[in-house]
Scaffold this motif. Structure first.
Motif, PDB file in Angstrom:
ATOM      1  N   LYS A 283      54.960 -16.184  29.392  1.00 32.67           N
ATOM      2  CA  LYS A 283      53.767 -15.676  28.731  1.00 32.67           C
ATOM      3  C   LYS A 283      52.797 -16.836  28.512  1.00 32.67           C
ATOM      4  N   THR A 312      58.699 -11.573  35.120  1.00 27.68           N
ATOM      5  CA  THR A 312      57.520 -11.092  34.396  1.00 27.68           C
ATOM      6  C   THR A 312      56.572 -12.238  34.093  1.00 27.68           C
ATOM      7  N   ASP A 314      53.068 -12.681  31.930  1.00 26.61           N
ATOM      8  CA  ASP A 314      52.190 -12.044  30.951  1.00 26.61           C
ATOM      9  C   ASP A 314      51.085 -13.044  30.609  1.00 26.61           C
ATOM     10  N   CYS A 316      47.439 -13.745  28.830  1.00 26.96           N
ATOM     11  CA  CYS A 316      46.376 -13.307  27.916  1.00 26.96           C
ATOM     12  C   CYS A 316      45.188 -14.251  28.072  1.00 26.96           C
ATOM     13  N   ILE A 341      51.262  -8.769  33.790  1.00 30.43           N
ATOM     14  CA  ILE A 341      50.528  -8.149  32.685  1.00 30.43           C
ATOM     15  C   ILE A 341      49.307  -9.014  32.376  1.00 30.43           C
ATOM     16  N   SER A 343      45.978  -9.325  29.834  1.00 33.35           N
ATOM     17  CA  SER A 343      45.365  -8.822  28.597  1.00 33.35           C
ATOM     18  C   SER A 343      44.263  -9.774  28.165  1.00 33.35           C
TER      19      SER A 343
END
Length: 377
Positions: A283, A312, A314, A316, A341, A343
Protein backbone atom coordinates in the motif's frame (compact mmCIF):
# COMPACT_ATOMS: atom_id res chain seq x y z
CA UNK A 1 -20.44 -2.13 47.86
CA UNK A 2 -19.93 -0.18 44.61
CA UNK A 3 -16.94 -1.82 42.85
CA UNK A 4 -16.12 1.03 40.43
CA UNK A 5 -15.60 4.65 41.46
CA UNK A 6 -14.76 7.85 39.60
CA UNK A 7 -14.12 11.24 41.23
CA UNK A 8 -13.52 14.43 39.23
CA UNK A 9 -12.44 17.91 40.34
CA UNK A 10 -11.88 20.69 37.78
CA UNK A 11 -11.27 24.35 38.59
CA UNK A 12 -8.59 25.93 36.41
CA UNK A 13 -8.71 29.51 37.72
CA UNK A 14 -8.79 31.23 41.08
CA UNK A 15 -7.78 30.21 44.59
CA UNK A 16 -9.23 26.73 44.97
CA UNK A 17 -7.60 25.47 48.18
CA UNK A 18 -10.88 25.37 50.09
CA UNK A 19 -12.76 23.62 47.28
CA UNK A 20 -9.92 21.16 46.74
CA UNK A 21 -9.82 20.36 50.48
CA UNK A 22 -13.58 19.75 50.48
CA UNK A 23 -13.25 17.49 47.45
CA UNK A 24 -10.41 15.57 49.10
CA UNK A 25 -12.43 15.09 52.31
CA UNK A 26 -15.48 13.87 50.39
CA UNK A 27 -13.44 11.37 48.41
CA UNK A 28 -11.71 10.16 51.57
CA UNK A 29 -15.04 9.62 53.37
CA UNK A 30 -16.44 7.75 50.39
CA UNK A 31 -13.38 5.53 50.17
CA UNK A 32 -13.40 4.77 53.92
CA UNK A 33 -17.07 3.74 53.71
CA UNK A 34 -16.34 1.05 51.13
CA UNK A 35 -17.33 -2.48 52.08
CA UNK A 36 -16.62 -4.22 48.79
CA UNK A 37 -13.80 -6.75 49.24
CA UNK A 38 -12.29 -5.89 45.85
CA UNK A 39 -12.34 -2.44 44.28
CA UNK A 40 -12.44 -3.10 40.54
CA UNK A 41 -11.45 0.40 39.45
CA UNK A 42 -10.76 3.87 40.80
CA UNK A 43 -10.60 6.89 38.50
CA UNK A 44 -9.34 10.06 40.15
CA UNK A 45 -9.10 13.23 38.03
CA UNK A 46 -7.94 16.55 39.45
CA UNK A 47 -7.47 19.67 37.31
CA UNK A 48 -6.54 22.70 39.35
CA UNK A 49 -4.36 25.80 39.38
CA UNK A 50 -2.15 24.47 42.18
CA UNK A 51 -1.74 21.27 44.17
CA UNK A 52 -3.35 22.67 47.31
CA UNK A 53 -4.05 20.32 50.20
CA UNK A 54 -5.21 17.13 48.51
CA UNK A 55 -3.37 14.03 49.72
CA UNK A 56 -3.22 11.57 46.85
CA UNK A 57 -1.11 9.20 48.91
CA UNK A 58 -3.90 8.65 51.43
CA UNK A 59 -6.59 8.24 48.78
CA UNK A 60 -4.58 5.80 46.68
CA UNK A 61 -3.45 3.99 49.82
CA UNK A 62 -7.08 3.36 50.80
CA UNK A 63 -7.76 2.00 47.31
CA UNK A 64 -4.79 -0.34 47.60
CA UNK A 65 -6.18 -1.53 50.91
CA UNK A 66 -9.28 -2.62 48.99
CA UNK A 67 -7.14 -4.55 46.48
CA UNK A 68 -7.86 -2.15 43.62
CA UNK A 69 -7.47 -3.78 40.21
CA UNK A 70 -7.44 -0.65 38.00
CA UNK A 71 -6.15 2.78 38.99
CA UNK A 72 -6.52 5.76 36.64
CA UNK A 73 -4.99 8.94 38.01
CA UNK A 74 -5.08 12.19 36.01
CA UNK A 75 -3.49 15.26 37.59
CA UNK A 76 -3.04 18.66 35.95
CA UNK A 77 -1.66 21.50 38.04
CA UNK A 78 -0.70 24.91 36.69
CA UNK A 79 1.46 25.28 39.80
CA UNK A 80 2.95 22.54 41.96
CA UNK A 81 3.21 18.80 41.46
CA UNK A 82 2.36 15.42 42.95
CA UNK A 83 5.14 13.00 43.81
CA UNK A 84 3.83 9.44 43.65
CA UNK A 85 4.66 7.88 47.06
CA UNK A 86 7.23 5.08 46.92
CA UNK A 87 5.27 2.91 49.34
CA UNK A 88 2.44 2.73 46.80
CA UNK A 89 4.60 0.80 44.35
CA UNK A 90 3.99 -2.37 46.36
CA UNK A 91 0.42 -3.20 45.30
CA UNK A 92 0.60 -6.83 44.24
CA UNK A 93 -3.07 -6.99 43.11
CA UNK A 94 -3.02 -4.00 40.74
CA UNK A 95 -3.56 -5.06 37.10
CA UNK A 96 -3.95 -1.71 35.29
CA UNK A 97 -2.25 1.60 36.09
CA UNK A 98 -2.84 4.73 34.01
CA UNK A 99 -1.09 7.92 35.06
CA UNK A 100 -1.74 11.17 33.21
CA UNK A 101 -0.33 14.60 33.90
CA UNK A 102 0.69 17.92 32.44
CA UNK A 103 4.26 19.20 32.56
CA UNK A 104 5.62 17.93 35.86
CA UNK A 105 2.27 17.48 37.64
CA UNK A 106 3.14 13.83 38.37
CA UNK A 107 6.72 13.04 39.38
CA UNK A 108 7.96 9.46 39.51
CA UNK A 109 10.94 9.22 41.82
CA UNK A 110 11.54 5.48 42.08
CA UNK A 111 14.64 4.87 44.18
CA UNK A 112 14.36 1.05 44.29
CA UNK A 113 12.65 -1.69 42.21
CA UNK A 114 8.88 -1.80 42.62
CA UNK A 115 6.67 -4.82 43.25
CA UNK A 116 3.75 -4.69 40.82
CA UNK A 117 3.81 -8.35 39.89
CA UNK A 118 0.18 -8.49 38.67
CA UNK A 119 0.37 -5.34 36.55
CA UNK A 120 -0.43 -6.08 32.89
CA UNK A 121 -1.27 -2.62 31.52
CA UNK A 122 0.69 0.58 32.16
CA UNK A 123 -0.04 3.98 30.57
CA UNK A 124 2.25 6.93 31.27
CA UNK A 125 0.88 10.18 29.82
CA UNK A 126 3.19 13.18 30.30
CA UNK A 127 4.68 11.77 33.48
CA UNK A 128 7.95 13.31 34.70
CA UNK A 129 10.65 10.79 35.65
CA UNK A 130 13.22 12.07 38.14
CA UNK A 131 16.05 10.19 36.45
CA UNK A 132 16.95 7.17 34.31
CA UNK A 133 17.14 4.96 37.40
CA UNK A 134 13.46 5.68 38.09
CA UNK A 135 12.55 4.35 34.64
CA UNK A 136 14.53 1.15 35.19
CA UNK A 137 13.22 0.60 38.73
CA UNK A 138 9.59 1.04 37.67
CA UNK A 139 9.66 -1.24 34.65
CA UNK A 140 11.85 -3.94 36.20
CA UNK A 141 9.26 -4.50 38.94
CA UNK A 142 6.42 -5.16 36.48
CA UNK A 143 7.19 -8.80 35.77
CA UNK A 144 3.79 -9.53 34.12
CA UNK A 145 3.51 -6.34 32.06
CA UNK A 146 2.00 -6.93 28.60
CA UNK A 147 0.90 -3.47 27.38
CA UNK A 148 2.90 -0.26 27.77
CA UNK A 149 2.06 3.21 26.47
CA UNK A 150 4.61 5.98 26.95
CA UNK A 151 3.84 9.59 26.13
CA UNK A 152 6.73 11.33 27.88
CA UNK A 153 6.88 14.77 29.40
CA UNK A 154 9.82 16.96 28.47
CA UNK A 155 12.61 15.74 30.72
CA UNK A 156 16.25 16.73 30.32
CA UNK A 157 17.33 14.34 33.10
CA UNK A 158 16.41 11.18 31.18
CA UNK A 159 18.86 10.85 28.29
CA UNK A 160 18.26 7.13 27.70
CA UNK A 161 14.81 5.64 28.23
CA UNK A 162 15.40 1.90 28.49
CA UNK A 163 12.42 -0.45 28.04
CA UNK A 164 13.67 -3.87 29.10
CA UNK A 165 10.56 -5.94 29.90
CA UNK A 166 10.68 -9.66 29.02
CA UNK A 167 6.88 -10.11 29.23
CA UNK A 168 5.93 -7.04 27.14
CA UNK A 169 3.74 -7.78 24.10
CA UNK A 170 2.43 -4.36 22.99
CA UNK A 171 4.40 -1.11 23.08
CA UNK A 172 3.34 2.38 22.02
CA UNK A 173 5.67 5.39 22.21
CA UNK A 174 4.33 8.83 21.34
CA UNK A 175 7.20 11.29 21.59
CA UNK A 176 6.65 15.01 20.98
CA UNK A 177 8.67 18.18 20.73
CA UNK A 178 11.10 18.65 23.59
CA UNK A 179 11.53 14.96 24.32
CA UNK A 180 15.14 14.34 23.36
CA UNK A 181 15.59 10.97 25.00
CA UNK A 182 17.04 8.01 23.16
CA UNK A 183 14.84 4.91 23.50
CA UNK A 184 16.30 1.42 23.76
CA UNK A 185 13.79 -1.43 23.34
CA UNK A 186 14.65 -4.86 24.67
CA UNK A 187 11.44 -6.89 24.67
CA UNK A 188 11.83 -10.53 23.59
CA UNK A 189 8.03 -11.19 23.74
CA UNK A 190 6.99 -8.03 21.88
CA UNK A 191 4.41 -8.62 19.12
CA UNK A 192 3.17 -5.09 18.32
CA UNK A 193 5.15 -1.83 18.20
CA UNK A 194 3.92 1.70 17.48
CA UNK A 195 6.32 4.65 17.40
CA UNK A 196 5.06 8.18 16.75
CA UNK A 197 7.75 10.81 17.14
CA UNK A 198 8.71 14.26 15.93
CA UNK A 199 11.68 14.24 13.58
CA UNK A 200 15.13 15.04 14.96
CA UNK A 201 14.11 14.47 18.58
CA UNK A 202 15.93 11.47 20.02
CA UNK A 203 16.34 8.03 18.50
CA UNK A 204 14.77 4.58 18.79
CA UNK A 205 16.89 1.46 18.91
CA UNK A 206 14.97 -1.79 18.52
CA UNK A 207 17.62 -3.90 20.15
CA UNK A 208 15.82 -7.17 20.81
CA UNK A 209 12.35 -8.06 19.50
CA UNK A 210 12.56 -11.53 17.92
CA UNK A 211 8.77 -12.14 18.05
CA UNK A 212 7.63 -8.79 16.63
CA UNK A 213 4.77 -9.36 14.16
CA UNK A 214 3.41 -5.86 13.47
CA UNK A 215 5.10 -2.45 13.58
CA UNK A 216 3.82 1.05 12.81
CA UNK A 217 6.66 3.56 12.75
CA UNK A 218 6.22 7.30 12.25
CA UNK A 219 9.63 8.71 13.02
CA UNK A 220 12.82 9.77 11.30
CA UNK A 221 15.48 8.21 13.50
CA UNK A 222 14.89 4.50 14.00
CA UNK A 223 17.57 1.84 14.13
CA UNK A 224 16.16 -1.63 13.55
CA UNK A 225 17.71 -4.83 14.69
CA UNK A 226 16.92 -8.05 12.87
CA UNK A 227 13.15 -8.24 12.37
CA UNK A 228 12.85 -11.63 10.71
CA UNK A 229 9.48 -12.32 12.39
CA UNK A 230 7.79 -9.10 11.17
CA UNK A 231 4.71 -9.69 8.98
CA UNK A 232 2.98 -6.27 8.89
CA UNK A 233 4.90 -3.00 8.58
CA UNK A 234 3.73 0.62 8.25
CA UNK A 235 6.37 3.31 7.67
CA UNK A 236 6.15 7.07 7.43
CA UNK A 237 9.74 8.22 7.64
CA UNK A 238 12.32 9.68 5.30
CA UNK A 239 15.56 8.25 6.66
CA UNK A 240 15.56 4.73 8.05
CA UNK A 241 18.80 3.34 9.38
CA UNK A 242 18.79 -0.46 9.29
CA UNK A 243 21.33 -2.26 11.40
CA UNK A 244 20.98 -5.80 10.06
CA UNK A 245 22.89 -8.23 7.83
CA UNK A 246 22.17 -7.72 4.14
CA UNK A 247 19.42 -9.94 2.77
CA UNK A 248 17.88 -10.90 6.11
CA UNK A 249 15.70 -7.93 7.02
CA UNK A 250 12.05 -8.76 6.41
CA UNK A 251 11.94 -12.37 5.28
CA UNK A 252 8.44 -12.93 6.79
CA UNK A 253 6.91 -9.62 5.68
CA UNK A 254 3.62 -10.03 3.77
CA UNK A 255 2.09 -6.53 4.21
CA UNK A 256 3.79 -3.16 3.72
CA UNK A 257 2.30 0.34 3.87
CA UNK A 258 4.51 3.30 3.06
CA UNK A 259 3.91 7.06 3.21
CA UNK A 260 6.52 8.52 0.82
CA UNK A 261 7.11 12.25 1.07
CA UNK A 262 10.35 12.74 -0.89
CA UNK A 263 12.65 11.05 -3.37
CA UNK A 264 14.58 9.14 -0.71
CA UNK A 265 11.41 7.33 0.29
CA UNK A 266 11.16 5.68 -3.13
CA UNK A 267 14.71 4.40 -2.66
CA UNK A 268 13.70 3.16 0.78
CA UNK A 269 10.76 1.33 -0.81
CA UNK A 270 13.06 -0.46 -3.24
CA UNK A 271 15.42 -1.40 -0.40
CA UNK A 272 12.55 -2.96 1.57
CA UNK A 273 11.16 -4.76 -1.48
CA UNK A 274 14.59 -6.18 -2.20
CA UNK A 275 14.70 -7.64 1.30
CA UNK A 276 11.07 -8.83 1.56
CA UNK A 277 11.03 -11.98 -0.58
CA UNK A 278 7.42 -13.04 0.18
CA UNK A 279 5.62 -9.67 0.28
CA UNK A 280 2.01 -10.02 -0.93
CA UNK A 281 0.31 -6.66 -0.24
CA UNK A 282 1.82 -3.22 -0.91
CA UNK A 283 0.00 0.00 0.00
CA UNK A 284 1.34 3.41 -1.03
CA UNK A 285 -0.04 6.63 0.46
CA UNK A 286 1.83 9.14 -1.69
CA UNK A 287 2.29 12.61 -0.25
CA UNK A 288 1.30 15.78 -2.08
CA UNK A 289 3.73 16.68 -4.83
CA UNK A 290 5.90 13.56 -4.43
CA UNK A 291 7.46 12.58 -7.70
CA UNK A 292 10.29 10.44 -8.96
CA UNK A 293 10.41 11.68 -12.56
CA UNK A 294 13.90 12.30 -13.98
CA UNK A 295 15.50 11.56 -10.60
CA UNK A 296 14.52 8.07 -9.52
CA UNK A 297 16.43 5.22 -11.14
CA UNK A 298 14.96 1.74 -11.36
CA UNK A 299 16.98 -1.06 -9.72
CA UNK A 300 19.13 -3.22 -11.98
CA UNK A 301 17.42 -6.39 -10.80
CA UNK A 302 13.80 -7.19 -9.96
CA UNK A 303 13.05 -8.00 -6.29
CA UNK A 304 11.85 -11.55 -5.74
CA UNK A 305 8.59 -10.43 -4.16
CA UNK A 306 7.56 -8.60 -7.34
CA UNK A 307 8.23 -11.48 -9.69
CA UNK A 308 6.81 -14.25 -7.49
CA UNK A 309 4.53 -13.12 -4.65
CA UNK A 310 3.00 -9.62 -4.83
CA UNK A 311 -0.78 -10.00 -5.25
CA UNK A 312 -2.25 -6.60 -4.31
CA UNK A 313 -1.08 -3.05 -5.02
CA UNK A 314 -3.11 -0.32 -3.29
CA UNK A 315 -2.10 3.20 -4.35
CA UNK A 316 -3.64 6.32 -2.78
CA UNK A 317 -2.87 9.50 -4.73
CA UNK A 318 -2.57 12.85 -2.97
CA UNK A 319 -1.34 14.95 -5.91
CA UNK A 320 -0.87 14.92 -9.66
CA UNK A 321 2.77 13.92 -9.07
CA UNK A 322 2.50 10.61 -7.26
CA UNK A 323 5.56 8.60 -8.30
CA UNK A 324 4.30 7.44 -11.67
CA UNK A 325 7.65 5.96 -12.70
CA UNK A 326 7.78 3.86 -9.54
CA UNK A 327 4.22 2.63 -10.10
CA UNK A 328 5.10 1.74 -13.70
CA UNK A 329 8.17 -0.20 -12.59
CA UNK A 330 6.20 -2.19 -10.01
CA UNK A 331 3.34 -2.97 -12.40
CA UNK A 332 5.70 -4.04 -15.16
CA UNK A 333 7.49 -6.50 -12.89
CA UNK A 334 4.69 -7.75 -10.62
CA UNK A 335 3.95 -10.82 -12.73
CA UNK A 336 1.67 -12.42 -10.10
CA UNK A 337 -0.38 -9.28 -9.38
CA UNK A 338 -4.09 -10.01 -8.97
CA UNK A 339 -5.53 -6.65 -7.92
CA UNK A 340 -4.71 -2.95 -8.38
CA UNK A 341 -6.61 -0.45 -6.23
CA UNK A 342 -6.44 3.27 -7.03
CA UNK A 343 -7.88 5.84 -4.62
CA UNK A 344 -7.65 9.58 -4.00
CA UNK A 345 -7.20 11.44 -0.73
CA UNK A 346 -10.67 12.80 0.03
CA UNK A 347 -9.25 15.61 2.20
CA UNK A 348 -7.10 17.03 -0.58
CA UNK A 349 -9.09 19.43 -2.75
CA UNK A 350 -6.13 20.40 -4.97
CA UNK A 351 -6.85 17.48 -7.29
CA UNK A 352 -9.43 18.40 -9.90
CA UNK A 353 -11.66 15.85 -11.57
CA UNK A 354 -9.53 16.27 -14.70
CA UNK A 355 -6.40 15.48 -12.68
CA UNK A 356 -8.01 12.37 -11.23
CA UNK A 357 -9.06 11.23 -14.69
CA UNK A 358 -5.50 11.70 -15.94
CA UNK A 359 -4.05 9.61 -13.11
CA UNK A 360 -6.75 6.97 -13.57
CA UNK A 361 -6.02 6.53 -17.29
CA UNK A 362 -2.27 6.38 -16.62
CA UNK A 363 -2.66 3.67 -14.00
CA UNK A 364 -5.19 1.77 -16.06
CA UNK A 365 -2.80 1.68 -19.02
CA UNK A 366 -0.05 0.24 -16.81
CA UNK A 367 -2.28 -2.37 -15.19
CA UNK A 368 -1.51 -5.95 -16.34
CA UNK A 369 -4.19 -7.50 -18.54
CA UNK A 370 -4.99 -10.29 -16.08
CA UNK A 371 -5.17 -7.96 -13.06
CA UNK A 372 -8.41 -6.67 -11.51
CA UNK A 373 -8.49 -2.85 -11.42
CA UNK A 374 -10.60 -1.03 -8.80
CA UNK A 375 -11.11 2.73 -8.61
CA UNK A 376 -12.11 4.05 -5.19
CA UNK A 377 -13.47 7.58 -4.80
Amino acid sequence: MVPKLKFTFSIRNGDNDVDLQRFSDNVCRSMLSLQTPVLQSLHLEVIAKKSGTIDFGVLVGIAFGHHVRELVLTVEFSQGSFRFPINLYKCEMLETLKLGGCGSSIILDVTSPVCLKSLRTLHLHYVFFKDEESVLNLLSGCESLETLLVRPSRNDDVKTFTIAVPSLQKLTIQSGYGDGADYVINAPSLKYLNIEACHHYGSFLIENAPQLVEAEIFSGNVIMGSLTSLKHLTLSISHLEMKVPAGSIFNQLVYLKLFPSELEDWNLLMLILDNSPILQVLKIQSGYGVEARNEWKAPKHVPQCLSLHLKTLDWCVDGIEYGEEVAEYILENASRLEKLILSFDVDNYSLSEEDKLQVWHAMESMCPYSCEFDLVG
